[in-house]
Design a protein around this motif. Structure first.
Motif: not given
Length: 214
Positions: A157-162, A182-196
């Protein structure tokens, strides 16, 4: 005369047969607005391509499954990012391809002879791949640019939308549509890392396309 009579009898039946068709498919082209660098509040606009198939389960309700490709390109401001990044380092630009699978429910609440206004909502699942370039100043003041490729993990689940859409019939089986969400995002850092410090955080889509009824 007998053949003409049969054809005249069949003409009223065709629209009824068309109305009973439940499967449709189509294509949409649009724009996606997102925030990419977490250290920046600026929004970017990317190109979106989507193919989809839909099945009408009730008179006014249909289910739609889609495959969407978004192109993301962010050019960071050197002066702005230099201050906010780690000492002697900064981020210059990022290019990514985002692949989304979507599932949505569409309710046609206002229908006329040719036009239909509908509301829809659902969720995306997806992943991204691409590269980012970073710049680092060495002890002599020279700026060195390096490129690093990445592939994100799959997000169920990367985003919810309506949103709302408008469909206009231009032929027996072909219609045009335009929609915004409009989208409610749930995908934070897509690399799974804090850097970059990179986020895929879409907040709106606007699309136009066509639909073919089977």
């Amino acid at each position: 005369m007998k053949r003409i009579s049969i054809l005249l009898l069949l003409l009223p039946i065709n629209p009824a047969l068309y109305a009973q068709s439940k499967w449709s498919a189509g294509y949409r082209l649009g724009l996606v607005g997102e925030r990419t660098f977490s250290s920046s509040t600026e929004k970017n606009t990317g190109i979106s391509n989507q193919v989809y198939a839909a099945y009408r389960i009730l008179k006014h309700l249909e289910i739609e499954a889609g495959l969407q490709h978004n192109q993301v390109h962010d050019q960071a401001s050197i002066e702005y990012e230099w201050i906010r990044a780690q000492p002697y380092s900064m981020y210059v630009q990022l290019k990514a391809q985002v692949i989304n699978l979507s599932l949505a429910a569409k309710f046609h609440f206002l229908s006329g002879k040719r036009c239909s206004l509908y509301a829809f909502g659902g969720l995306n699942s997806g992943m991204a791949f691409g590269y980012y370039e970073s710049a680092r100043a060495n002890q002599f003041g020279d700026i060195l640019i390096t490129r690093q490729h990445f592939t994100s993990k799959y997000h169920p689940v990367s985003a919810l939308f309506a949103g709302l859409g408008l469909q206009y019939q231009i032929g027996r089986r072909v219609s045009l549509n335009t929609q915004a969400a409009g989208l409610g995002n749930t995908m934070n850092s897509i690399t799974g890392e804090s850097f970059p410090p990179y986020l895929y955080s879409p907040n709106f889509t606007a699309q136009v396309g066509f639909n073919y009824l089977f």
